[in-house]
Design a protein around this motif. Structure first.
Motif, PDB file in Angstrom:
ATOM      1  N   LYS A 107     -53.204 -27.274  -6.187  1.00 33.34           N
ATOM      2  CA  LYS A 107     -54.257 -26.725  -5.808  1.00 33.34           C
ATOM      3  C   LYS A 107     -53.946 -25.410  -5.370  1.00 33.34           C
ATOM      4  N   LYS A 155     -54.952 -21.535  -3.091  1.00 27.51           N
ATOM      5  CA  LYS A 155     -55.576 -20.772  -3.567  1.00 27.51           C
ATOM      6  C   LYS A 155     -54.578 -19.409  -3.949  1.00 27.51           C
ATOM      7  N   SER A 181     -48.912 -21.171  -0.516  1.00 26.19           N
ATOM      8  CA  SER A 181     -49.636 -22.016  -0.345  1.00 26.19           C
ATOM      9  C   SER A 181     -49.191 -23.006  -1.236  1.00 26.19           C
ATOM     10  N   GLU A 187     -59.077 -15.477  -0.948  1.00 25.38           N
ATOM     11  CA  GLU A 187     -58.285 -16.406  -0.818  1.00 25.38           C
ATOM     12  C   GLU A 187     -58.661 -17.975  -0.834  1.00 25.38           C
ATOM     13  N   GLU A 188     -59.956 -18.157  -0.876  1.00 25.59           N
ATOM     14  CA  GLU A 188     -60.621 -19.465   0.167  1.00 25.59           C
ATOM     15  C   GLU A 188     -61.717 -19.330  -0.715  1.00 25.59           C
ATOM     16  N   GLN A 219     -59.212 -20.937  -5.770  1.00 26.26           N
ATOM     17  CA  GLN A 219     -58.498 -21.739  -6.275  1.00 26.26           C
ATOM     18  C   GLN A 219     -57.972 -22.019  -7.690  1.00 26.26           C
ATOM     19  N   ASN A 240     -56.333 -24.960  -9.848  1.00 20.31           N
ATOM     20  CA  ASN A 240     -56.145 -26.127  -9.682  1.00 20.31           C
ATOM     21  C   ASN A 240     -55.522 -27.348 -11.184  1.00 20.31           C
ATOM     22  N   GLN A 293     -68.157 -20.460  -4.420  1.00 17.73           N
ATOM     23  CA  GLN A 293     -66.356 -20.659  -4.583  1.00 17.73           C
ATOM     24  C   GLN A 293     -66.039 -20.424  -6.223  1.00 17.73           C
ATOM     25  N   HIS A 308     -63.572 -22.383  -8.874  1.00 16.78           N
ATOM     26  CA  HIS A 308     -62.132 -22.962  -8.959  1.00 16.78           C
ATOM     27  C   HIS A 308     -61.632 -22.905 -10.617  1.00 16.78           C
TER      28      HIS A 308
END
Lengths: 421, 277
Positions: free
Chosen positions: A350, A352, A421, B185-186, B189, B191, B259, B261
């Protein structure tokens, strides 16, 4: 699922050494210009200028382009690179060949070392062509971009073979024609065959990707291909069998038509783009194309005037304007993505992660662009006025551009993943 | 594509039969804008027949009348109710002081035959975050609502005074500054399968649109993804089957406050989920 050919990115060794070497050679090139500004006020066939041109063409232009081509071939062809080993081997032969060749040009030390350098470069071009043919699989699945990639690789091989023959000719004269006539053929095969056709092919695939726009006018590229090659082939045949004459202007006009077709295609992409922000890359590309068009329009002056200023300006427009500008812009549209893929693509959990553009300094590229313009204008003014001191100031500005470029390139190459992270 | 309903996009009509431009333009003055290619680009892909009818102050029936001769056939919607139920004012509007609202009447501009879009966007730029711009117009400016909702407006509300007077309120986003200062960075992501599935479960099946771009040739995937995101309703997510991480797209999305992912399962099999915060 099984039907999908991935076209995965090749390993770093096939790409990154080329970028690193190209960046360093760009710096070397600019330093050489500082040390030898008077080369730009003399005949074009002098040892120092020969060195400078070959550092520019092989060490800078071809080096970066081969690295980028290895990276982009899988993207363009949707096929894995045929041989990664071969691609990274080319770096050794090209780098060594380029060093042998250019160091021996500096004092025009003709002989076996220079010939060995030329031979190594021929080997590089042959391997690259083989890799391109195998990767494009153009006979199975045709596209105009692939055709440009193949044709440019063929022209590269042709150019360096003629170059090798010229190196042999310096030691063991065998050409019936004048050495300088053949030199003109050699240089233009490189410019209009290798550089022009490669940039045409790659840009027609990449520009739509960068701009998020698409042109449906593929026929423009077909015409670009026909005219660019027709003009070049007529020039070479006429120049070799009859001699370079005023007819070159006709051939230049034909090539120019080919260039215009290509630029119209890019403009169509630009018009249909979704990404509205005009990025630095586009500005660099625009200046690059402008330099190319001006250089071709300058040819009558080059042909009819006496003295060297227009010839020198012509060469400067091509190498420092057209080729350098496109590389300065495109580097930061390719290299950050390569580095990003390398560090972040396979992460999971997970995590970033930063964006590709966070891996280098955008601020520096802005200054790089500004100083690039200043360097070009001062340098070109010095050449037009034939003032060594102005040429030298221009060259110092070029060094500044090269330093900024190197800082950013090595910032990317030495990027360390932040494992917080 | 000859069957149409009130939900059919104007752009589809034009694609099927370019003659529909003139036909629709003949219905009402505001719809004459369609003749202008630039405005057509803005409007046609965003507006359905039903919305266009509202904008032009006419009815879907009228559209039927002019489109039937062009070979279109109308399919009956199950509910042909005109959406004139007046919704209650949202709380942000109820609690707003008159001084928080900038009223801007664009009818004079339209009467002069000009397009007020530029002025409106300029005016909205100067609107303070958290404050409201109210556009007074003689039709519902549907394309504008779509446009601002994608970018800078938190929410919008249309108040109908008469069929010739519409007040459209735009609430400017509160945290423009803090949103853009949010680090990349936010927004991006990587995953693993587990955490990716967890993210996906935030959205119900109905709120998730799945597309597969693996077969498309470059730059097709990017174009399709962007086109889908244009259409994506607020609070929904786009689920993408891709064969590689589309690196060139990432920055474009980050700029637009999406966003992203990414779950890179194996070479040639990448799953992505994109949504707006």
């Amino acid at each position: 699922m099984a039907q999908i050919s991935i076209g995965k990115a090749p390993g770093n060794r096939a790409v990154l050494p080329f970028y690193a070497t190209g960046a360093v050679m760009f710096f070397v090139l600019c330093v050489l210009m500082v040390f030898s500004p008077e080369s730009f006020t003399r005949h074009y066939f002098t040892p120092h200028l020969l060195t400078i041109v070959h550092v520019a063409a092989l060490g800078w232009g071809t080096m970066i382009i081969l690295g980028a081509a290895h990276q982009l071939l899988p993207v363009i062809c949707e096929q894995d690179l045929y041989s990664e080993k071969m691609a990274s081997f080319v770096w050794y032969t090209l780098t060594l060949g380029m060093i042998l060749l250019t160091t021996n040009f500096w004092n025009l030390t003709v002989g076996w070392v220079m010939i060995a350098g030329g031979s190594l470069i021929v080997i590089s071009a042959a391997l690259y062509l083989f890799n391109v043919l195998k990767t494009t699989r153009i006979f199975n699945k045709y596209s105009i971009q692939k055709l440009f990639l193949v044709s440019s690789a063929i022209w590269l091989l042709f150019t360096v073979i003629v170059g090798l023959l010229l190196a042999i000719n310096l030691k063991f004269p065998f050409f019936k024609q004048s050495h300088l006539e053949i030199l003109k053929l050699h240089s233009h095969a490189g410019i209009a065959g290798w550089f022009l056709q490669l940039i045409t092919g790659v840009s027609s695939k990449l520009v739509p990707m960068f701009l998020l726009g698409k042109s449906k006018k593929d026929y423009l590229l077909n015409w670009a291909f026909i005219f660019q090659n027709l003009g070049l082939i007529l020039f070479l045949v006429d120049g070799y069998f009859i001699g370079v004459s005023v007819r070159v202007l006709i051939y230049a006009a034909i090539v120019l038509i080919g260039v215009v077709f290509w630029l119209l295609y890019l403009y169509d992409n630009f018009k249909n783009r979704l990404r509205k922000r005009v990025e630095l890359l586009m500005k660099h590309a625009f200046l690059s194309f402008l330099a190319l068009v001006i250089s071709i329009l300058l040819l009558p002056a080059v042909y009819f005037s006496s003295g060297y200023r227009w010839t020198m300006l012509y060469g400067t427009l091509l190498f420092m304007g057209w080729i350098t500008s496109i590389i300065l812009g495109k580097t930061f549209k390719t290299l950050p993505f390569i580095i990003w893929n390398d560090h972040y693509k396979n992460l999971s959990g997970k995590v970033k992660v930063p964006l590709p553009k966070d891996l280098y300094s955008e601020k520096l590229t802005v200054w790089q662009f500004r100083i690039f313009i200043a360097a070009f204008l001062v340098f070109a003014s010095g050449i037009i006025l034939q003032q060594v001191i102005i040429i030298r100031i221009g060259a110092i500005l070029w060094v500044a551009v090269a330093v900024l470029y190197n800082v950013n390139v090595f910032k990317l190459l030495l990027h360390k993943r932040n494992n917080k992270s | 594509m000859e069957d149409i309903t009130a939900k059919t996009k104007i752009s589809e009509l034009i694609k099927a039969n370019p003659k529909s431009i003139d036909a629709i333009a003949s219905l009402a003055k505001p719809l004459e804008k369609l003749k202008n290619p630039i405005l057509r680009k803005i409007m046609a892909s965003r507006v359905t027949i039903g919305e266009a009818a509202k904008m032009g102050g006419t009815t879907v029936e009228e559209f039927k009348r002019v489109l039937l001769p062009l070979g279109f056939t109308f399919k009956q919607e199950t509910s042909t109710k005109e959406e004139t139920i007046s919704e209650p004012k949202p709380t942000w509007l109820q609690q707003a002081n008159k001084s928080d609202i900038d009223f801007y009447d664009v009818r004079p501009i339209i009467d002069n035959g000009a397009d007020p879009l530029k002025e409106i966007l300029g005016r909205f730029k100067t609107t303070q975050p958290g404050k409201i711009l109210c556009i007074i117009n003689n039709f519902v400016p549907t394309p504008l609502i779509h446009l601002l909702k994608q970018e800078k407006a938190e929410d919008t509300f249309v108040e109908t005074f008469s069929d010739k007077e519409f007040y459209t309120y735009f609430l400017k986003k509160e945290k423009e500054a803090s949103q853009s200062s949010e680090t990349a960075e936010e927004k991006l992501q990587m995953n693993d399968e587990e955490s990716f599935a967890a993210i996906c479960s935030h959205f119900t099946k109905d709120q998730t649109k799945e597309i597969d771009v693996r077969e498309l040739e470059m730059p097709g995937p990017m174009q399709l993804i962007l086109a889908e995101l244009e259409e994506l309703p607020v609070g929904h997510a786009l689920y993408i089957n891709h064969k590689r991480v589309p690196v060139y797209l990432l920055e474009e999305l980050a700029d637009k406050n999406y966003q992203v992912h990414i779950n890179n399962r194996e070479e040639g099999n990448v799953k992505m989920l994109i949504f707006k915060k």
